[in-house]
Design a protein around this motif. Structure first.
Motif, short mmCIF file in Angstrom:
data_model
loop_
_atom_site.label_atom_id
_atom_site.label_comp_id
_atom_site.label_asym_id
_atom_site.label_seq_id
_atom_site.Cartn_x
_atom_site.Cartn_y
_atom_site.Cartn_z
N ALA A 37 72.98 -23.56 1.15
CA ALA A 37 73.95 -24.54 0.67
C ALA A 37 73.87 -24.64 -0.85
O ALA A 37 72.79 -24.63 -1.44
N TRP A 38 75.02 -24.75 -1.47
CA TRP A 38 75.16 -24.72 -2.93
C TRP A 38 74.70 -26.03 -3.54
O TRP A 38 75.04 -27.11 -3.07
N ASN A 39 73.89 -25.95 -4.61
CA ASN A 39 73.58 -27.13 -5.40
C ASN A 39 73.57 -26.73 -6.86
O ASN A 39 73.77 -25.56 -7.20
N LEU A 40 73.35 -27.67 -7.75
CA LEU A 40 73.49 -27.38 -9.17
C LEU A 40 72.41 -26.44 -9.71
O LEU A 40 72.72 -25.57 -10.53
N PRO A 41 71.13 -26.56 -9.28
CA PRO A 41 70.16 -25.55 -9.74
C PRO A 41 70.55 -24.12 -9.31
O PRO A 41 70.40 -23.18 -10.08
N ILE A 63 75.86 -6.77 -6.33
CA ILE A 63 76.01 -7.22 -4.95
C ILE A 63 75.61 -8.69 -4.89
O ILE A 63 74.61 -9.09 -5.48
N ILE A 64 76.38 -9.49 -4.15
CA ILE A 64 76.04 -10.89 -3.91
C ILE A 64 75.90 -11.10 -2.41
O ILE A 64 76.79 -10.71 -1.63
N THR A 65 74.77 -11.68 -1.98
CA THR A 65 74.54 -11.94 -0.57
C THR A 65 73.72 -13.21 -0.41
O THR A 65 73.43 -13.90 -1.40
N GLY A 66 73.36 -13.53 0.82
CA GLY A 66 72.57 -14.72 1.09
C GLY A 66 71.30 -14.38 1.84
O GLY A 66 71.23 -13.39 2.58
N ALA A 67 70.27 -15.19 1.65
CA ALA A 67 69.01 -15.02 2.38
C ALA A 67 69.17 -15.55 3.80
O ALA A 67 69.93 -16.50 4.04
N GLY A 68 68.47 -14.95 4.74
CA GLY A 68 68.49 -15.44 6.11
C GLY A 68 69.77 -15.09 6.82
O GLY A 68 70.31 -13.98 6.68
N THR A 69 70.33 -16.03 7.56
CA THR A 69 71.47 -15.77 8.43
C THR A 69 72.78 -16.37 7.93
O THR A 69 73.76 -16.39 8.65
N PHE A 71 75.55 -16.86 4.38
CA PHE A 71 75.93 -16.49 3.02
C PHE A 71 75.86 -17.75 2.15
O PHE A 71 74.95 -17.91 1.35
N CYS A 72 76.79 -18.66 2.36
CA CYS A 72 76.75 -19.98 1.72
C CYS A 72 77.78 -20.86 2.42
O CYS A 72 78.98 -20.55 2.37
N PRO A 73 77.35 -21.94 3.08
CA PRO A 73 78.27 -22.78 3.84
C PRO A 73 78.97 -23.84 3.01
O PRO A 73 79.57 -24.76 3.56
N GLY A 74 78.88 -23.73 1.69
CA GLY A 74 79.52 -24.70 0.82
C GLY A 74 78.51 -25.57 0.09
O GLY A 74 77.30 -25.30 0.09
N MET A 75 79.02 -26.63 -0.54
CA MET A 75 78.16 -27.54 -1.28
C MET A 75 77.20 -28.23 -0.32
O MET A 75 77.56 -28.59 0.80
N GLY A 115 77.57 -17.60 7.67
CA GLY A 115 78.48 -18.67 7.34
C GLY A 115 78.92 -18.68 5.89
O GLY A 115 78.10 -18.60 4.96
N CYS A 116 80.25 -18.80 5.67
CA CYS A 116 80.82 -18.72 4.32
C CYS A 116 81.95 -19.74 4.24
O CYS A 116 82.99 -19.58 4.89
N ALA A 117 81.75 -20.80 3.47
CA ALA A 117 82.71 -21.90 3.46
C ALA A 117 82.77 -22.56 2.10
O ALA A 117 81.83 -22.47 1.30
#
Length: 286
Positions: A37-41, A63-69, A71-75, A115-117
């Motif tokens: 989940a996205w935060n300011l840091p 390349i941009i990806t996410g750790a674990g299962t 991608f980024c579900p939003g803020m 998850g990508c939102a």
């Protein structure tokens, strides 16, 4: 390579960074305990690392990806909760421009592993090419959180998937999967989850080995810059690009490597390279 990986343990660095021997930089959103989940840091570190990749002549593709299962579900919902009180709103002071790195002069590829939102979907849309793991779930999410289209998504999304498809996703905030994302044109490839990163890296390394960094930078600049130009203006800029490359060392190397049936050896992109120089009319002042 000029940069070494950030090798913090999972959850200790909000974004991980690694450059391989082929010149492919991988940025990994790294808050798996919060599904990235996205935060300011994370935001600050993400854009710092994109700037690092842009300035490094050894980096040819990102390349941009996410750790674990995910991608980024939003803020991060904790952040949203803090800004949902009456009289409070999310401040944009001192935050980097969300689309500033769309001007990055290097190809960007999203490896959407889950998850990508919301703002996570924005980061995927900033990329030029998107791969998704089969089963990955997407949503714009905004209207279901009492929000309108944020971060310029109402401008960007119709240009990627068309007006009606964009309105469908933005108005409904519904969830859809990777296969539908492919049908809509939101992603170009759907790959089984265990083969996602291998597929993305193979694509990125092929580009890094065989394509001119200068040519890729100018192509990216042309495509995004010409989206809202008149045909004749874009055509004139295209002629300028043709003249710019006609006598270049990259063109000579491209021809020589093809006729000699060998891999090309293009130079890396200098940090001060400006793609706009290739699109200026050489017969006009300035």
């Amino acid at each position: 390579m000029s940069e070494q990986p950030d090798t913090g343990r999972p959850g200790t660095e909000p974004v991980l960074y690694e450059v391989d021997e082929e010149g492919v930089a991988t940025l990994t959103l790294n808050r798996p305990e919060r599904r990235n989940a996205w935060n300011l840091p994370m935001e600050r570190r993400f854009f710092e690392l994109l700037d690092r990749a842009a300035a490094d002549p050894d980096v040819r593709v990102v390349i941009i990806t996410g750790a674990g299962t995910a991608f980024c579900p939003g803020m991060d919902m904790r952040r949203l909760e803090q800004n949902s009180r009456p009289g409070e709103s999310l401040s944009f002071n001192d935050r980097p421009p969300m689309y500033g790195r769309r001007l990055l002069p290097k190809p960007m590829i999203a490896a959407i592993n889950g998850g990508c939102a919301g703002i996570g979907l924005i980061q995927a849309l900033i990329c030029d090419v998107r791969f998704a793991a089969r089963g990955a779930r997407f949503t714009t999410a905004f209207t279901r959180r009492g929000l309108a289209g944020e971060y310029n998504m109402p401008y960007v999304l119709p240009r990627v998937i068309g007006l009606e498809n964009a309105l469908d996703l933005l108005l409904s905030g519904r969830t859809f999967d990777a296969d539908e994302a492919k049908e809509l044109g939101l992603v170009s490839r759907v790959v089984e989850p265990d083969g996602l990163m291998d597929s993305v890296r193979a694509y990125a390394r092929d580009i890094a080995r065989n394509c001119s960094p200068r040519a890729m930078a100018v192509v990216r600049h042309q495509v995004y810059g010409d989206l809202d130009r008149e045909f004749t203006e874009a055509l004139a800029r295209s002629y300028s690009v043709m003249e710019y490359f006609a006598g270049s060392a990259d063109f000579q190397e491209g021809v020589d490597s093809f006729t000699q049936k060998r891999p090309p050896t293009f130079e890396g992109l200098p940090p001060d390279f400006d793609p706009e120089d290739a699109t200026r009319d050489p017969f006009l002042p300035g």
